[in-house]
Design an enzyme around this catalytic site. Structure first.
Site, PDB file in Angstrom:
ATOM      1  N   ASP A 159     -14.990  32.876  41.660  1.00 43.29           N
ATOM      2  CA  ASP A 159     -14.071  32.099  42.434  1.00 43.29           C
ATOM      3  C   ASP A 159     -14.721  30.963  42.661  1.00 43.29           C
ATOM      4  OD1 ASP A 159     -12.126  34.433  42.702  1.00 43.29           O
ATOM      5  OD2 ASP A 159     -13.821  35.133  43.894  1.00 43.29           O
ATOM      6  N   HIS A 187     -11.929  38.441  47.858  1.00 44.87           N
ATOM      7  CA  HIS A 187     -11.852  38.204  46.604  1.00 44.87           C
ATOM      8  C   HIS A 187     -10.483  38.954  46.055  1.00 44.87           C
ATOM      9  CE1 HIS A 187     -12.656  37.933  42.375  1.00 44.87           C
ATOM     10  NE2 HIS A 187     -12.239  39.169  42.094  1.00 44.87           N
TER      11      HIS A 187
HETATM   12  P1  NAI Z   1     -14.735  47.920  32.462  1.00 42.95           P
HETATM   13  O1  NAI Z   1     -13.562  48.867  32.513  1.00 42.95           O
HETATM   14  O2  NAI Z   1     -14.521  47.315  30.918  1.00 42.95           O
HETATM   15  O3  NAI Z   1     -16.005  48.681  32.384  1.00 42.95           O
HETATM   16  C1  NAI Z   1     -16.043  49.392  33.712  1.00 42.95           C
HETATM   17  C2  NAI Z   1     -16.950  50.339  33.635  1.00 42.95           C
HETATM   18  O4  NAI Z   1     -17.516  51.152  34.615  1.00 42.95           O
HETATM   19  C3  NAI Z   1     -16.781  51.479  32.485  1.00 42.95           C
HETATM   20  O5  NAI Z   1     -17.765  51.472  31.287  1.00 42.95           O
HETATM   21  C4  NAI Z   1     -16.668  52.798  33.496  1.00 42.95           C
HETATM   22  O6  NAI Z   1     -17.201  54.128  32.357  1.00 42.95           O
HETATM   23  C5  NAI Z   1     -17.646  52.482  34.431  1.00 42.95           C
HETATM   24  N1  NAI Z   1     -17.599  53.382  35.387  1.00 42.95           N
HETATM   25  C6  NAI Z   1     -16.633  53.809  36.172  1.00 42.95           C
HETATM   26  N2  NAI Z   1     -16.569  54.578  37.272  1.00 42.95           N
HETATM   27  C7  NAI Z   1     -18.083  54.545  37.159  1.00 42.95           C
HETATM   28  C8  NAI Z   1     -18.955  55.387  38.192  1.00 42.95           C
HETATM   29  N3  NAI Z   1     -18.560  56.154  39.233  1.00 42.95           N
HETATM   30  N4  NAI Z   1     -20.305  55.049  37.952  1.00 42.95           N
HETATM   31  C9  NAI Z   1     -20.762  54.046  36.947  1.00 42.95           C
HETATM   32  N5  NAI Z   1     -19.929  53.611  36.063  1.00 42.95           N
HETATM   33  C10 NAI Z   1     -18.555  53.802  36.373  1.00 42.95           C
HETATM   34  O7  NAI Z   1     -14.314  46.981  33.430  1.00 42.95           O
HETATM   35  P2  NAI Z   1     -15.049  45.368  33.468  1.00 42.95           P
HETATM   36  O8  NAI Z   1     -14.272  44.506  32.864  1.00 42.95           O
HETATM   37  O9  NAI Z   1     -16.403  45.505  33.042  1.00 42.95           O
HETATM   38  O10 NAI Z   1     -14.997  45.335  35.103  1.00 42.95           O
HETATM   39  C11 NAI Z   1     -15.659  46.103  35.918  1.00 42.95           C
HETATM   40  C12 NAI Z   1     -15.187  45.657  37.574  1.00 42.95           C
HETATM   41  O11 NAI Z   1     -15.062  44.435  37.752  1.00 42.95           O
HETATM   42  C13 NAI Z   1     -13.690  45.803  37.732  1.00 42.95           C
HETATM   43  O12 NAI Z   1     -13.443  46.542  38.895  1.00 42.95           O
HETATM   44  C14 NAI Z   1     -13.035  44.490  37.732  1.00 42.95           C
HETATM   45  O13 NAI Z   1     -11.748  44.542  38.299  1.00 42.95           O
HETATM   46  C15 NAI Z   1     -14.336  43.714  38.444  1.00 42.95           C
HETATM   47  N6  NAI Z   1     -14.261  42.259  38.373  1.00 42.95           N
HETATM   48  C16 NAI Z   1     -14.774  41.436  39.645  1.00 42.95           C
HETATM   49  C17 NAI Z   1     -14.842  40.035  39.482  1.00 42.95           C
HETATM   50  C18 NAI Z   1     -14.945  39.553  40.569  1.00 42.95           C
HETATM   51  O14 NAI Z   1     -14.929  38.289  40.658  1.00 42.95           O
HETATM   52  N7  NAI Z   1     -15.673  40.195  41.622  1.00 42.95           N
HETATM   53  C19 NAI Z   1     -14.238  39.472  38.143  1.00 42.95           C
HETATM   54  C20 NAI Z   1     -14.112  40.531  37.156  1.00 42.95           C
HETATM   55  C21 NAI Z   1     -13.808  41.643  37.277  1.00 42.95           C
END
Ligand code: NAI
Length: 327
Positions: A159, A187
């Site tokens: 952000d 966030h």
């Molecule tokens: P994604 O869906 O591509 O990947 C998430 C991964 O986490 C998947 O491979 C899944 O198998 C794994 N996963 C789920 N539960 C798990 C567990 N208990 N232990 C280990 N791995 C687990 O999602 P992406 O795009 O990589 O985003 C990840 C997170 O980051 C989301 O929650 C998203 O909302 C968040 N995010 C936060 C931002 C921020 O600024 N704080 C910015 C962008 C995304």
């Protein structure tokens, strides 16, 4: 130093993981003199995909990468960890209430917090990226009573960087001329990007833009940028999120620049009327591996209202998580 630093990444097979791991292994997370050992935590169904990413990491022949372990066991993943990037989370799906979302994430972040408590290194530093990031960090922290509370942080650096980019475009100034940007609060869409303390060429940023732009364009554009990326790209921010995670940890470990600050969600000490213990975004500096909240800023009525609204949301999330028995 030549002893490798152990960096644990959860959700390693996801989109952010794919954008993040190569940068960590190339030395951008901790600096060019620090070898890294990677630990990838995934759910069982995604371990194979993480193994594929590890094959590619091998194929980069990064001189600083001293090893990769892949596991679906949180205790193994965090054993001896120095840095933990908690990226994997349960996303909100259609029709899901906030309580369901918090409960599902409690099922991820409480066990991970316990595993950190049980086995992480004494200098463990945790950055939560997975949403709802601030409250997930609170859940993990509560499950790790032996780890200093300040080691649990959540990411608002994306952000912050978005706010820098919007202001740089608006004023046609290089990013290097913008200092003291702040993201306050959660966030989420209630976050408050603050231009009243930001400086461009040493002068107030707020005084160099129209009030209507600040209020009706800048704040909503920054706060809703995540949704705009999804709309345009068909997938949520990944490389920019990974970049922000790199920035957060790099600054935490190596310090922030003299005369500037950044934004991070860290446990409140009660500064600026934010209830103690809430993991809220503040203007922060880092020295000797510790975040400190920038003190003494004047908060006008406009900013006060925006900060209070976002903090109120965080307090509600904390209450909801308490009601679920997670705190
Ligand atoms: P994604 O869906 O591509 O990947 C998430 C991964 O986490 C998947 O491979 C899944 O198998 C794994 N996963 C789920 N539960 C798990 C567990 N208990 N232990 C280990 N791995 C687990 O999602 P992406 O795009 O990589 O985003 C990840 C997170 O980051 C989301 O929650 C998203 O909302 C968040 N995010 C936060 C931002 C921020 O600024 N704080 C910015 C962008 C995304």
């Amino acid at each position: 130093s030549t002893t490798p630093v152990t960096v644990t990444v959860t959700g390693a097979a996801g989109q952010i993981g794919y954008a993040l791991l190569f940068r960590i292994a190339s030395g951008q997370l901790l600096g060019p003199d620090t070898p890294v050992r990677l630990r990838l935590l995934e759910i069982p169904q995604a371990v194979k995909a993480a193994e594929g990413t590890a094959m590619e990491l091998d194929d980069c022949a990064f001189p600083l990468l001293s090893g990769i372990d892949i596991t679906d066991d949180a205790n193994a993943a965090f054993d001896g960890a120095n840095v933990a990037l908690l990226v994997g989370a349960r996303p909100r799906t259609k029709g899901m209430e906030r309580g369901d979302l918090l409960e599902a994430n409690g099922g991820i972040f409480a066990p991970q917090g316990r595993a950190i408590n049980a086995g992480a290194a004494d200098d463990i530093r945790v950055l939560v990226v997975g949403n709802p990031a601030n409250t997930n960090a609170l859940i993990a922290q509560a499950a790790a009573p032996d780890v200093p509370a300040e080691r649990f942080t959540a990411m608002t650096r994306l952000d912050h960087n978005r706010a820098l980019a919007q202001l740089s475009k608006k004023l046609s100034v290089p990013l290097t001329e913008i200092k003291k940007m702040t993201i306050w609060g959660n966030h989420s869409a209630t976050q408050y990007p603050d231009l009243f303390h930001a400086e461009v060429n040493g002068k107030s940023a707020a005084e160099q833009v129209e009030e209507s732009w600040l209020r009706d364009e800048f704040i909503p554009t920054v706060a809703k940028r995540g949704a705009a990326i999804i709309e345009a790209r068909g997938a949520s921010s990944a490389a920019s999120a990974a970049n922000a995670a790199i920035d957060h940890v790099y600054d935490w470990v190596n310090g922030t620049a003299e005369g500037d600050w950044t934004s991070a969600a860290i446990p409140s000490d009660g500064s600026y009327g934010v209830p103690e213990g809430i993991i809220s975004s503040f203007p922060v500096t880092s020295r000797n591996g510790r975040w400190e909240i920038v003190q003494g800023l004047d908060i006008d009525a406009f900013s006060r209202e925006k900060i209070d609204a976002s903090v109120a949301e965080l307090v509600e999330e904390r209450e909801a998580v308490k009601a679920l028995g997670l705190l």
